[in-house]
Design a protein around this motif. Sequence first.
Motif, PDB file in Angstrom:
ATOM      1  N   PRO A  86       0.806  -1.224   0.000  1.00  0.00           N
ATOM      2  CA  PRO A  86       0.000   0.000   0.000  1.00  0.00           C
ATOM      3  C   PRO A  86       0.845   1.284   0.000  1.00  0.00           C
ATOM      4  O   PRO A  86       0.468   2.280  -0.626  1.00  0.00           O
ATOM      5  CB  PRO A  86      -0.826  -0.107   1.280  1.00  0.00           C
ATOM      6  CG  PRO A  86      -0.888  -1.567   1.563  1.00  0.00           C
ATOM      7  CD  PRO A  86       0.453  -2.105   1.120  1.00  0.00           C
ATOM      8  N   ILE A  87       1.975   1.263   0.664  1.00  0.00           N
ATOM      9  CA  ILE A  87       2.847   2.440   0.693  1.00  0.00           C
ATOM     10  C   ILE A  87       3.460   2.660  -0.684  1.00  0.00           C
ATOM     11  O   ILE A  87       3.521   3.794  -1.178  1.00  0.00           O
ATOM     12  CB  ILE A  87       3.929   2.292   1.783  1.00  0.00           C
ATOM     13  CG1 ILE A  87       3.269   2.302   3.169  1.00  0.00           C
ATOM     14  CG2 ILE A  87       4.981   3.391   1.679  1.00  0.00           C
ATOM     15  CD1 ILE A  87       4.184   1.993   4.313  1.00  0.00           C
ATOM     16  N   GLU A  88       3.910   1.598  -1.308  1.00  0.00           N
ATOM     17  CA  GLU A  88       4.483   1.710  -2.656  1.00  0.00           C
ATOM     18  C   GLU A  88       3.472   2.253  -3.649  1.00  0.00           C
ATOM     19  O   GLU A  88       3.815   3.037  -4.537  1.00  0.00           O
ATOM     20  CB  GLU A  88       5.005   0.351  -3.122  1.00  0.00           C
ATOM     21  CG  GLU A  88       6.231  -0.105  -2.378  1.00  0.00           C
ATOM     22  CD  GLU A  88       6.631  -1.535  -2.702  1.00  0.00           C
ATOM     23  OE1 GLU A  88       5.908  -2.204  -3.469  1.00  0.00           O
ATOM     24  OE2 GLU A  88       7.651  -1.986  -2.180  1.00  0.00           O
ATOM     25  N   LEU A  89       2.214   1.845  -3.489  1.00  0.00           N
ATOM     26  CA  LEU A  89       1.175   2.341  -4.397  1.00  0.00           C
ATOM     27  C   LEU A  89       0.986   3.843  -4.252  1.00  0.00           C
ATOM     28  O   LEU A  89       0.728   4.529  -5.246  1.00  0.00           O
ATOM     29  CB  LEU A  89      -0.140   1.602  -4.151  1.00  0.00           C
ATOM     30  CG  LEU A  89      -0.148   0.137  -4.568  1.00  0.00           C
ATOM     31  CD1 LEU A  89      -1.458  -0.536  -4.145  1.00  0.00           C
ATOM     32  CD2 LEU A  89       0.076  -0.012  -6.064  1.00  0.00           C
ATOM     33  N   THR A  90       1.121   4.364  -3.035  1.00  0.00           N
ATOM     34  CA  THR A  90       0.996   5.822  -2.868  1.00  0.00           C
ATOM     35  C   THR A  90       2.167   6.523  -3.529  1.00  0.00           C
ATOM     36  O   THR A  90       2.005   7.606  -4.079  1.00  0.00           O
ATOM     37  CB  THR A  90       0.919   6.245  -1.387  1.00  0.00           C
ATOM     38  OG1 THR A  90       2.144   5.929  -0.726  1.00  0.00           O
ATOM     39  CG2 THR A  90      -0.248   5.600  -0.679  1.00  0.00           C
ATOM     40  N   HIS A  91       3.336   5.920  -3.508  1.00  0.00           N
ATOM     41  CA  HIS A  91       4.509   6.519  -4.158  1.00  0.00           C
ATOM     42  C   HIS A  91       4.322   6.532  -5.672  1.00  0.00           C
ATOM     43  O   HIS A  91       4.616   7.531  -6.323  1.00  0.00           O
ATOM     44  CB  HIS A  91       5.771   5.758  -3.801  1.00  0.00           C
ATOM     45  CG  HIS A  91       6.156   5.910  -2.364  1.00  0.00           C
ATOM     46  ND1 HIS A  91       7.268   5.323  -1.834  1.00  0.00           N
ATOM     47  CD2 HIS A  91       5.581   6.574  -1.331  1.00  0.00           C
ATOM     48  CE1 HIS A  91       7.366   5.612  -0.559  1.00  0.00           C
ATOM     49  NE2 HIS A  91       6.347   6.367  -0.231  1.00  0.00           N
ATOM     50  N   ARG A  92       3.830   5.423  -6.209  1.00  0.00           N
ATOM     51  CA  ARG A  92       3.582   5.369  -7.655  1.00  0.00           C
ATOM     52  C   ARG A  92       2.548   6.411  -8.061  1.00  0.00           C
ATOM     53  O   ARG A  92       2.679   7.069  -9.081  1.00  0.00           O
ATOM     54  CB  ARG A  92       3.112   3.983  -8.073  1.00  0.00           C
ATOM     55  CG  ARG A  92       4.226   2.977  -8.103  1.00  0.00           C
ATOM     56  CD  ARG A  92       3.746   1.648  -8.697  1.00  0.00           C
ATOM     57  NE  ARG A  92       4.579   0.615  -8.147  1.00  0.00           N
ATOM     58  CZ  ARG A  92       4.147  -0.498  -7.588  1.00  0.00           C
ATOM     59  NH1 ARG A  92       2.858  -0.746  -7.535  1.00  0.00           N
ATOM     60  NH2 ARG A  92       4.975  -1.377  -7.101  1.00  0.00           N
ATOM     61  N   GLY A  93       1.516   6.556  -7.240  1.00  0.00           N
ATOM     62  CA  GLY A  93       0.486   7.545  -7.518  1.00  0.00           C
ATOM     63  C   GLY A  93       1.045   8.950  -7.519  1.00  0.00           C
ATOM     64  O   GLY A  93       0.695   9.781  -8.363  1.00  0.00           O
ATOM     65  N   ALA A  94       1.939   9.226  -6.597  1.00  0.00           N
ATOM     66  CA  ALA A  94       2.559  10.549  -6.531  1.00  0.00           C
ATOM     67  C   ALA A  94       3.439  10.796  -7.752  1.00  0.00           C
ATOM     68  O   ALA A  94       3.437  11.894  -8.318  1.00  0.00           O
ATOM     69  CB  ALA A  94       3.379  10.683  -5.250  1.00  0.00           C
ATOM     70  N   VAL A  95       4.180   9.795  -8.159  1.00  0.00           N
ATOM     71  CA  VAL A  95       5.040   9.936  -9.343  1.00  0.00           C
ATOM     72  C   VAL A  95       4.185  10.203 -10.577  1.00  0.00           C
ATOM     73  O   VAL A  95       4.488  11.088 -11.381  1.00  0.00           O
ATOM     74  CB  VAL A  95       5.926   8.678  -9.537  1.00  0.00           C
ATOM     75  CG1 VAL A  95       6.604   8.677 -10.891  1.00  0.00           C
ATOM     76  CG2 VAL A  95       6.963   8.588  -8.421  1.00  0.00           C
ATOM     77  N   GLY A  99       4.022  13.588 -12.869  1.00  0.00           N
ATOM     78  CA  GLY A  99       4.216  13.531 -14.315  1.00  0.00           C
ATOM     79  C   GLY A  99       3.115  14.283 -15.049  1.00  0.00           C
ATOM     80  O   GLY A  99       3.384  15.057 -15.975  1.00  0.00           O
ATOM     81  N   HIS A 100       1.881  14.070 -14.607  1.00  0.00           N
ATOM     82  CA  HIS A 100       0.747  14.769 -15.223  1.00  0.00           C
ATOM     83  C   HIS A 100       0.847  16.277 -14.963  1.00  0.00           C
ATOM     84  O   HIS A 100       0.566  17.086 -15.850  1.00  0.00           O
ATOM     85  CB  HIS A 100      -0.583  14.235 -14.696  1.00  0.00           C
ATOM     86  CG  HIS A 100      -0.879  12.836 -15.115  1.00  0.00           C
ATOM     87  ND1 HIS A 100      -0.993  12.452 -16.433  1.00  0.00           N
ATOM     88  CD2 HIS A 100      -1.088  11.710 -14.382  1.00  0.00           C
ATOM     89  CE1 HIS A 100      -1.253  11.163 -16.501  1.00  0.00           C
ATOM     90  NE2 HIS A 100      -1.311  10.680 -15.270  1.00  0.00           N
ATOM     91  N   LEU A 101       1.254  16.640 -13.778  1.00  0.00           N
ATOM     92  CA  LEU A 101       1.414  18.058 -13.427  1.00  0.00           C
ATOM     93  C   LEU A 101       2.487  18.705 -14.295  1.00  0.00           C
ATOM     94  O   LEU A 101       2.308  19.819 -14.795  1.00  0.00           O
ATOM     95  CB  LEU A 101       1.762  18.199 -11.946  1.00  0.00           C
ATOM     96  CG  LEU A 101       1.909  19.620 -11.413  1.00  0.00           C
ATOM     97  CD1 LEU A 101       0.616  20.402 -11.594  1.00  0.00           C
ATOM     98  CD2 LEU A 101       2.304  19.592  -9.949  1.00  0.00           C
ATOM     99  N   LYS A 102       3.593  18.012 -14.497  1.00  0.00           N
ATOM    100  CA  LYS A 102       4.674  18.552 -15.332  1.00  0.00           C
ATOM    101  C   LYS A 102       4.170  18.784 -16.760  1.00  0.00           C
ATOM    102  O   LYS A 102       4.469  19.818 -17.368  1.00  0.00           O
ATOM    103  CB  LYS A 102       5.874  17.615 -15.346  1.00  0.00           C
ATOM    104  CG  LYS A 102       7.045  18.150 -16.128  1.00  0.00           C
ATOM    105  CD  LYS A 102       8.219  17.202 -16.119  1.00  0.00           C
ATOM    106  CE  LYS A 102       9.409  17.670 -16.894  1.00  0.00           C
ATOM    107  NZ  LYS A 102       9.251  18.610 -17.948  1.00  0.00           N
ATOM    108  N   GLU A 107       2.576  22.653 -20.888  1.00  0.00           N
ATOM    109  CA  GLU A 107       1.593  23.125 -21.853  1.00  0.00           C
ATOM    110  C   GLU A 107       1.214  24.580 -21.610  1.00  0.00           C
ATOM    111  O   GLU A 107       0.930  25.335 -22.534  1.00  0.00           O
ATOM    112  CB  GLU A 107       0.349  22.245 -21.830  1.00  0.00           C
ATOM    113  CG  GLU A 107       0.580  20.873 -22.436  1.00  0.00           C
ATOM    114  CD  GLU A 107      -0.640  19.958 -22.315  1.00  0.00           C
ATOM    115  OE1 GLU A 107      -1.677  20.374 -21.722  1.00  0.00           O
ATOM    116  OE2 GLU A 107      -0.549  18.818 -22.808  1.00  0.00           O
ATOM    117  N   LEU A 108       1.206  24.980 -20.342  1.00  0.00           N
ATOM    118  CA  LEU A 108       0.865  26.363 -19.992  1.00  0.00           C
ATOM    119  C   LEU A 108       1.989  27.345 -20.339  1.00  0.00           C
ATOM    120  O   LEU A 108       1.732  28.525 -20.518  1.00  0.00           O
ATOM    121  CB  LEU A 108       0.507  26.474 -18.511  1.00  0.00           C
ATOM    122  CG  LEU A 108      -0.804  25.809 -18.109  1.00  0.00           C
ATOM    123  CD1 LEU A 108      -0.942  25.821 -16.598  1.00  0.00           C
ATOM    124  CD2 LEU A 108      -1.972  26.513 -18.772  1.00  0.00           C
TER     125      LEU A 108
END
Length: 109
Positions: A86-95, A99-102, A107-108
Amino acid sequence: MKSELPKFWQRYLTALRKHLSEEETSAPVAAKQLGKRAVKSGLETLTMAKVHEEALVDIVSPRDTESEREQLIRRAGEFFDEAMTPIELTHRGAVEANGHLKVMVDELM
């Protein structure tokens, strides 16, 4: 978080002892539940590693044979792997979110 750590450690130790006393070698659902609890409590990977290490110190006895120690450590590792999921999944989600934020920032600009 610090006040929750001793209770969490005790839960982890109890679940790990139960896992090690059972014949089945697959890591139990209890490990994943502990991982989810760790996420809710804000515990990170290094804290979980320390909790696991301290639990092993409490469980592994100098009276155990080398073979017994190896088996305990291997099975405890299986438990730790499941608890960390479960902790690793939160890290993957953050990564992925970063990536989406970047992409959005690029684009902006």
